[in-house]
Design a protein around this motif. Structure first.
Motif, PDB file in Angstrom:
ATOM      1  N   HIS A 209      11.571   8.324  46.139  1.00 25.08           N
ATOM      2  CA  HIS A 209      12.017   9.390  45.241  1.00 25.08           C
ATOM      3  C   HIS A 209      12.991   8.794  44.225  1.00 25.08           C
ATOM      4  N   ASP A 210      12.806   9.089  42.951  1.00 22.52           N
ATOM      5  CA  ASP A 210      13.722   8.641  41.906  1.00 22.52           C
ATOM      6  C   ASP A 210      14.866   9.634  41.776  1.00 22.52           C
ATOM      7  N   LEU A 211      16.109   9.117  41.771  1.00 21.42           N
ATOM      8  CA  LEU A 211      17.296   9.975  41.737  1.00 21.42           C
ATOM      9  C   LEU A 211      18.043   9.838  40.415  1.00 21.42           C
ATOM     10  N   ALA A 212      18.732  10.929  40.043  1.00 22.00           N
ATOM     11  CA  ALA A 212      19.455  10.964  38.765  1.00 22.00           C
ATOM     12  C   ALA A 212      20.804  10.270  38.841  1.00 22.00           C
ATOM     13  N   SER A 213      21.367  10.126  40.033  1.00 16.40           N
ATOM     14  CA  SER A 213      22.660   9.458  40.185  1.00 16.40           C
ATOM     15  C   SER A 213      22.657   8.650  41.461  1.00 16.40           C
ATOM     16  N   ILE A 214      23.725   7.872  41.630  1.00 19.83           N
ATOM     17  CA  ILE A 214      23.817   6.967  42.763  1.00 19.83           C
ATOM     18  C   ILE A 214      25.093   7.297  43.538  1.00 19.83           C
ATOM     19  N   PRO A 215      25.088   7.192  44.866  1.00 24.73           N
ATOM     20  CA  PRO A 215      26.305   7.512  45.617  1.00 24.73           C
ATOM     21  C   PRO A 215      27.470   6.604  45.211  1.00 24.73           C
ATOM     22  N   GLY A 216      28.668   7.142  45.237  1.00 28.39           N
ATOM     23  CA  GLY A 216      29.864   6.352  44.961  1.00 28.39           C
ATOM     24  C   GLY A 216      30.410   5.760  46.237  1.00 28.39           C
ATOM     25  N   PRO A 217      31.222   4.721  46.119  1.00 31.06           N
ATOM     26  CA  PRO A 217      31.790   4.103  47.328  1.00 31.06           C
ATOM     27  C   PRO A 217      32.870   4.974  47.944  1.00 31.06           C
ATOM     28  N   GLY A 218      33.233   4.669  49.169  1.00 33.71           N
ATOM     29  CA  GLY A 218      34.341   5.356  49.828  1.00 33.71           C
ATOM     30  C   GLY A 218      33.908   6.568  50.615  1.00 33.71           C
ATOM     31  N   PRO A 219      34.822   7.131  51.385  1.00 38.97           N
ATOM     32  CA  PRO A 219      34.507   8.309  52.210  1.00 38.97           C
ATOM     33  C   PRO A 219      34.375   9.565  51.359  1.00 38.97           C
ATOM     34  N   GLY A 220      33.775  10.551  51.907  1.00 41.04           N
ATOM     35  CA  GLY A 220      33.601  11.821  51.221  1.00 41.04           C
ATOM     36  C   GLY A 220      32.575  12.653  51.939  1.00 41.04           C
ATOM     37  N   ARG A 221      32.645  13.969  51.742  1.00 42.17           N
ATOM     38  CA  ARG A 221      31.729  14.857  52.446  1.00 42.17           C
ATOM     39  C   ARG A 221      30.282  14.557  52.102  1.00 42.17           C
ATOM     40  N   ASP A 222      29.983  14.327  50.808  1.00 41.94           N
ATOM     41  CA  ASP A 222      28.609  14.050  50.404  1.00 41.94           C
ATOM     42  C   ASP A 222      28.112  12.737  50.995  1.00 41.94           C
ATOM     43  N   ASN A 223      28.964  11.719  50.972  1.00 46.15           N
ATOM     44  CA  ASN A 223      28.554  10.427  51.516  1.00 46.15           C
ATOM     45  C   ASN A 223      28.314  10.499  53.018  1.00 46.15           C
ATOM     46  N   ASP A 224      29.104  11.295  53.706  1.00 47.78           N
ATOM     47  CA  ASP A 224      28.877  11.489  55.139  1.00 47.78           C
ATOM     48  C   ASP A 224      27.531  12.164  55.368  1.00 47.78           C
ATOM     49  N   ALA A 225      27.234  13.144  54.536  1.00 47.43           N
ATOM     50  CA  ALA A 225      25.958  13.853  54.668  1.00 47.43           C
ATOM     51  C   ALA A 225      24.774  12.944  54.372  1.00 47.43           C
ATOM     52  N   LEU A 226      24.984  11.979  53.483  1.00 49.32           N
ATOM     53  CA  LEU A 226      23.910  11.064  53.101  1.00 49.32           C
ATOM     54  C   LEU A 226      23.711   9.929  54.098  1.00 49.32           C
ATOM     55  N   ARG A 227      24.609   9.797  55.064  1.00 53.98           N
ATOM     56  CA  ARG A 227      24.484   8.776  56.114  1.00 53.98           C
ATOM     57  C   ARG A 227      24.371   7.379  55.507  1.00 53.98           C
ATOM     58  N   LEU A 228      25.310   7.046  54.616  1.00 55.04           N
ATOM     59  CA  LEU A 228      25.274   5.744  53.955  1.00 55.04           C
ATOM     60  C   LEU A 228      25.481   4.600  54.947  1.00 55.04           C
ATOM     61  N   GLY A 229      26.347   4.801  55.929  1.00 59.57           N
ATOM     62  CA  GLY A 229      26.573   3.766  56.937  1.00 59.57           C
ATOM     63  C   GLY A 229      27.215   2.517  56.375  1.00 59.57           C
ATOM     64  N   LEU A 230      28.315   2.679  55.639  1.00 58.26           N
ATOM     65  CA  LEU A 230      28.971   1.533  54.998  1.00 58.26           C
ATOM     66  C   LEU A 230      29.977   0.832  55.906  1.00 58.26           C
ATOM     67  N   ASP A 231      30.281   1.419  57.038  1.00 59.94           N
ATOM     68  CA  ASP A 231      31.191   0.790  58.002  1.00 59.94           C
ATOM     69  C   ASP A 231      30.382   0.157  59.140  1.00 59.94           C
ATOM     70  N   ASP A 232      30.812  -1.037  59.566  1.00 58.72           N
ATOM     71  CA  ASP A 232      30.114  -1.738  60.655  1.00 58.72           C
ATOM     72  C   ASP A 232      28.614  -1.818  60.370  1.00 58.72           C
ATOM     73  N   VAL A 233      28.322  -2.384  59.207  1.00 59.68           N
ATOM     74  CA  VAL A 233      26.954  -2.380  58.679  1.00 59.68           C
ATOM     75  C   VAL A 233      25.929  -2.889  59.685  1.00 59.68           C
ATOM     76  N   GLU A 234      26.226  -3.999  60.350  1.00 62.56           N
ATOM     77  CA  GLU A 234      25.215  -4.635  61.182  1.00 62.56           C
ATOM     78  C   GLU A 234      25.086  -4.027  62.573  1.00 62.56           C
ATOM     79  N   SER A 235      25.883  -2.997  62.842  1.00 59.73           N
ATOM     80  CA  SER A 235      25.775  -2.332  64.148  1.00 59.73           C
ATOM     81  C   SER A 235      25.570  -0.832  64.014  1.00 59.73           C
ATOM     82  N   THR A 236      25.327  -0.360  62.787  1.00 54.19           N
ATOM     83  CA  THR A 236      25.108   1.066  62.574  1.00 54.19           C
ATOM     84  C   THR A 236      23.854   1.299  61.747  1.00 54.19           C
ATOM     85  N   LEU A 237      23.474   2.557  61.681  1.00 54.47           N
ATOM     86  CA  LEU A 237      22.305   2.979  60.915  1.00 54.47           C
ATOM     87  C   LEU A 237      22.762   3.466  59.547  1.00 54.47           C
TER      88      LEU A 237
END
Length: 351
Positions: A209-237
């Motif tokens: 799917h092509d998206l109009a914007s890209i997630p920003g770095p750091g914590p936030g409600r939207d990023n949590d909902a998107l399941r970015l998994g930026l912490d402990d990258v190699e041991s998380t989904l």
């Protein structure tokens, strides 16, 4: 002569194909100790040609050079090598022809060249190939192929693979048997490369799917909902950067403009739908800020690579295997890149 089940089936198929064009051929079960002739073809003159059969699931322009190198080992100079495959692409046929190899495409074409013989004609196709000849039919086949290619030197058992993939051992066992029959794994259940890679590439069809914007770095409600998994990258989904941008980070010879929109794998359809809702769909492909693709297998988003210690890339990367599978979907430039790319250790080139 010790012949694997698939090789024996390939030899029988070649005998049938040769017989269909009016030549005599027979399988030679007993040979001299220093020879491995699978078949003898008898010409109308009474002369005989020794033939050794090499089997594969698929031969493409990309896989053929590596396959030929492996097949040439132990092939005597007076023996004609014949490749028997479920499918040989146009590029694969050209490569084999130029290298002087004979071949049988089980979809219905035989090319046999040697001293006193030249055959290049359609023959009856093998009917009813069945799932055991395909090797990677079904989702379990795709998942198991990906697991094996992630570490091609490792021997993995049925129960261990079943536990990793959360599949029934019986399903894994059946899939291993199908792969063995198709010549995609060896007797130790290790992948035959690059054959297994290109067979997997044929079935690698992620939905994007092509998206109009890209997630920003750091914590936030939207990023949590998107399941970015930026912490402990190699041991998380979480999200995994792939395709052109990821290939560049890994050192592949890609060329791209500054600001090239990244491609990400996301864990599932639910995450993809959330991304569409929160980040908005792009008006057109050319205006997209990024693209998200649902990972074809869970391993993509579960086996990510943290590149922050050795590259200026904050996003977790997909394993080079999955990046290569994406590049392989482009029959032009993408596959040229693969031919020139060998990832650094600890990763393995399996294409």
């Amino acid at each position: 002569m010790s012949t694997r089940p698939r090789d024996q089936g390939a030899a029988d198929a070649l005998v049938d194909a040769v017989s269909s064009v009016g030549l005599q051929a027979r399988v030679e079960p007993h040979v001299e100790a220093d020879r491995r002739d699978d078949i003898v073809v008898v010409l109308p003159t009474g002369e005989m040609i020794a033939v050794q059969v090499k089997s594969a699931s698929i031969v493409t322009s990309d896989s053929a050079p590596g396959q030929r190198r492996r097949w040439s080992e132990g092939l005597a100079g007076d023996v004609v090598g014949v490749v028997v495959a479920d499918r040989i692409t146009a590029g694969g046929r050209d490569d084999l022809n130029q290298a002087g190899w004979s071949w049988l495409d089980l979809r219905g074409h035989l090319r046999l060249t040697g001293p006193g013989v030249f055959v290049d004609t359609d023959v009856p196709a093998l009917t009813g190939p069945g799932p055991d000849r395909q090797g990677l039919d079904g989702r379990v086949g795709v998942e198991l192929a990906a697991l094996l290619l992630l570490d091609p030197t490792r021997r993995i058992g049925v129960r261990a693979a079943a536990a990793i993939l959360s599949r029934a051992p019986s399903s894994i066992s059946e899939t291993f048997t199908a792969m063995l029959t198709a010549g995609l794994v060896d007797s130790e259940r290790k992948p035959v490369v690059p054959d297994l890679f290109w067979a997997l590439a044929e079935r690698w069809r992620p939905v994007g799917h092509d998206l109009a914007s890209i997630p920003g770095p750091g914590p936030g409600r939207d990023n949590d909902a998107l399941r970015l998994g930026l912490d402990d990258v190699e041991s998380t989904l979480g999200w995994a950067l792939t395709d052109t941008v990821a290939a560049s980070v890994y050192g592949a010879p890609v060329s791209m403009r500054s600001g090239h929109p990244p491609d990400f794998y996301v864990p599932d359809q639910t995450t993809a739908r959330r991304a569409l809702h929160l980040l908005g769909p792009a008006v057109s492909a050319s205006s997209r800020a990024c693209r998200v693709r649902v990972a074809p297998v869970p391993l993509v988003c579960d086996r990510r690579v943290d590149a922050t210690s050795w590259a200026r890339e904050p996003w977790p990367l997909a394993n080079p295997l999955f990046v290569a599978l994406d590049l392989a979907q482009d029959p032009g430039r993408g596959r040229e890149i693969l031919q020139a790319w060998t990832p650094a250790r600890p990763w393995n080139r399996v294409w």
